[in-house]
Design a protein around this motif. Structure first.
Motif, mmCIF file in Angstrom:
data_model
loop_
_atom_site.group_PDB
_atom_site.id
_atom_site.type_symbol
_atom_site.label_atom_id
_atom_site.label_comp_id
_atom_site.label_asym_id
_atom_site.label_seq_id
_atom_site.Cartn_x
_atom_site.Cartn_y
_atom_site.Cartn_z
ATOM 1 N N HIS A 128 20.295 2.374 -1.037
ATOM 2 C CA HIS A 128 20.314 2.940 0.436
ATOM 3 C C HIS A 128 18.653 3.489 0.533
ATOM 4 N N LYS A 129 18.210 4.158 -0.532
ATOM 5 C CA LYS A 129 16.911 4.777 -0.488
ATOM 6 C C LYS A 129 15.863 3.600 -0.178
ATOM 7 N N ALA A 130 15.942 2.403 -0.867
ATOM 8 C CA ALA A 130 15.072 1.381 -0.739
ATOM 9 C C ALA A 130 14.980 0.832 0.583
ATOM 10 N N SER A 151 3.698 -12.130 -5.483
ATOM 11 C CA SER A 151 2.296 -11.986 -4.868
ATOM 12 C C SER A 151 2.326 -11.563 -3.163
ATOM 13 N N LYS A 152 1.577 -10.972 -2.696
ATOM 14 C CA LYS A 152 1.530 -10.544 -1.458
ATOM 15 C C LYS A 152 1.901 -11.633 -0.576
ATOM 16 N N GLU A 153 1.051 -12.756 -0.885
ATOM 17 C CA GLU A 153 1.004 -13.818 -0.039
ATOM 18 C C GLU A 153 2.210 -14.695 -0.004
ATOM 19 N N ASP A 154 2.968 -14.875 -1.219
ATOM 20 C CA ASP A 154 4.141 -15.377 -1.202
ATOM 21 C C ASP A 154 5.156 -14.668 -0.516
ATOM 22 N N ALA A 155 5.313 -13.257 -0.430
ATOM 23 C CA ALA A 155 6.194 -12.382 -0.011
ATOM 24 C C ALA A 155 6.106 -12.618 1.553
ATOM 25 N N ILE A 156 4.795 -12.609 2.297
ATOM 26 C CA ILE A 156 4.443 -12.547 3.531
ATOM 27 C C ILE A 156 5.177 -14.213 3.999
ATOM 28 N N ARG A 157 4.605 -15.139 3.103
ATOM 29 C CA ARG A 157 5.243 -16.188 3.583
ATOM 30 C C ARG A 157 6.936 -16.586 3.845
ATOM 31 N N ASN A 158 7.393 -16.086 2.633
ATOM 32 C CA ASN A 158 8.944 -16.069 2.652
ATOM 33 C C ASN A 158 9.516 -15.290 3.721
ATOM 34 N N GLN A 159 8.972 -14.272 4.127
ATOM 35 C CA GLN A 159 9.564 -13.472 5.219
ATOM 36 C C GLN A 159 9.236 -14.108 6.516
ATOM 37 N N TYR A 160 8.191 -14.452 7.001
ATOM 38 C CA TYR A 160 8.215 -14.979 8.081
ATOM 39 C C TYR A 160 8.721 -16.401 8.284
ATOM 40 N N GLU A 161 8.791 -17.219 6.959
ATOM 41 C CA GLU A 161 9.581 -18.379 7.295
ATOM 42 C C GLU A 161 10.929 -18.093 7.619
ATOM 43 N N ASP A 180 0.761 -1.247 0.009
ATOM 44 C CA ASP A 180 -0.091 0.037 0.042
ATOM 45 C C ASP A 180 0.805 1.285 -0.043
ATOM 46 N N ASP A 181 2.120 1.244 -0.015
ATOM 47 C CA ASP A 181 3.085 2.175 0.044
ATOM 48 C C ASP A 181 2.700 3.525 -1.116
ATOM 49 N N GLU A 182 2.754 4.648 -0.656
ATOM 50 C CA GLU A 182 2.312 5.533 -1.616
ATOM 51 C C GLU A 182 3.446 5.776 -2.730
ATOM 52 N N GLU A 183 4.634 5.364 -2.453
ATOM 53 C CA GLU A 183 5.697 5.579 -3.370
ATOM 54 C C GLU A 183 5.748 4.517 -4.696
ATOM 55 N N GLU A 184 5.344 4.729 -5.693
ATOM 56 C CA GLU A 184 5.432 3.572 -6.827
ATOM 57 C C GLU A 184 6.735 3.130 -7.048
ATOM 58 N N TRP A 185 7.869 3.987 -6.873
ATOM 59 C CA TRP A 185 9.083 3.246 -7.333
ATOM 60 C C TRP A 185 9.393 2.067 -6.210
ATOM 61 N N PHE A 186 8.907 2.275 -5.062
ATOM 62 C CA PHE A 186 8.991 1.347 -4.090
ATOM 63 C C PHE A 186 8.202 0.111 -4.013
ATOM 64 N N ARG A 187 7.037 0.286 -4.424
ATOM 65 C CA ARG A 187 5.879 -0.893 -4.700
ATOM 66 C C ARG A 187 6.531 -1.618 -5.659
ATOM 67 N N SER A 188 7.082 -1.057 -7.072
ATOM 68 C CA SER A 188 7.482 -1.616 -8.004
ATOM 69 C C SER A 188 8.455 -2.706 -7.737
ATOM 70 N N ILE A 189 9.265 -2.803 -6.827
ATOM 71 C CA ILE A 189 10.186 -3.567 -6.341
ATOM 72 C C ILE A 189 9.655 -4.906 -6.054
ATOM 73 N N PHE A 190 8.343 -4.750 -5.461
ATOM 74 C CA PHE A 190 7.696 -6.129 -5.237
ATOM 75 C C PHE A 190 6.855 -6.488 -6.190
#
Length: 169
Positions: free
Chosen positions: A105-107, A63-73, A49-59
Motif C-alpha cells: 500500500h505504501k509503495a 535501467s531507467k530507460e528500460d522502465a520508461i519504455r516498458n511503461q509507455y509501451e 530521484d525519489d528521496e526515499e531509498e526504500w522506494f528507489r530500491s524497488i526499481f
C-alpha cells in the motif's frame, strides 16, 4: 472472499466504472505517442530521484530507460494504441510481472504521488484525460497490491483506504 478487482476498488476508492473510463475514448489517438513517452519519462525521472531509498530500491534492478519504455509501451497498448508492449515482451500479465517487487500500500501511494506529479507536468494532456488516467492508475496500483498479497496472504494492511485487519486468506 473479495476478488482482486473488488479489493482494488475498495482500497483505491475508485469505482470500476471510473477506473475503466479510459476505454470510452481512444487516448492514444487523442494524445499521441510522444505524450506517453513524455509522461513515462517525467514519471521515472521522479522515481529514480525519489528521496526515499526504500522506494528507489524497488526499481534498482531496472535501467531507467528500460522502465520508461516498458511503461509507455504498456500505456499506449492499454489506452488504444498498437500492441507495442505485447509485441516485444508478450502478455502484460501485470501481477506476474510485478511479483518480484514489494507492491505494498505504501509503495502504491508513493508511485501514485509521482504519477500525479508527472500527469500535472505534462501539458499535452487535457484535464478530462488526466482524471480518467489517474483513476485507472489508482485502481490498477491497488489491483497490484491485492495481487501482491496473494504471495503473502497473512500480511497486515497498512493503508488509509483499508481496514486495520489482516487481509482475508
Amino acid at each position: 472472499m473479495q476478488s482482486l478487482q473488488e479489493k482494488a476498488s475498495e482500497w483505491s476508492g475508485v469505482d470500476p466504472n471510473d477506473a475503466f473510463a479510459i476505454d470510452e475514448t481512444n487516448l492514444f489517438e487523442k494524445l499521441g505517442l510522444q505524450t506517453f513517452i513524455n509522461l513515462s519519462t517525467n514519471f521515472y525521472n521522479r522515481v529514480y530521484d525519489d528521496e526515499e531509498e526504500w522506494f528507489r530500491s524497488i526499481f534498482s534492478n531496472s535501467s531507467k530507460e528500460d522502465a520508461i519504455r516498458n511503461q509507455y509501451e504498456f500505456f499506449v497498448q492499454r489506452m488504444g494504441g498498437p500492441p507495442l508492449y505485447s509485441q516485444r515482451k508478450g502478455h502484460p500479465a501485470l501481477i506476474g510481472r510485478h511479483r518480484p517487487f514489494p507492491v505494498t500500500h505504501k509503495a502504491a501511494e508513493r508511485w501514485l504521488h509521482h504519477m500525479q506529479q508527472a500527469l500535472d507536468s505534462v501539458t499535452d494532456i487535457d484535464e478530462d484525460s488526466k482524471i480518467k488516467m489517474m483513476n485507472f492508475f489508482r485502481h490498477t496500483a491497488f489491483f497490484l497490491v491485492a495481487g501482491d498479497e496473494l504471495k503473502n496472504p497473512n500480511q497486515g494492511v497498512a493503508c488509509k483506504h483499508a481496514t486495520n485487519k489482516p487481509a482475508a486468506a
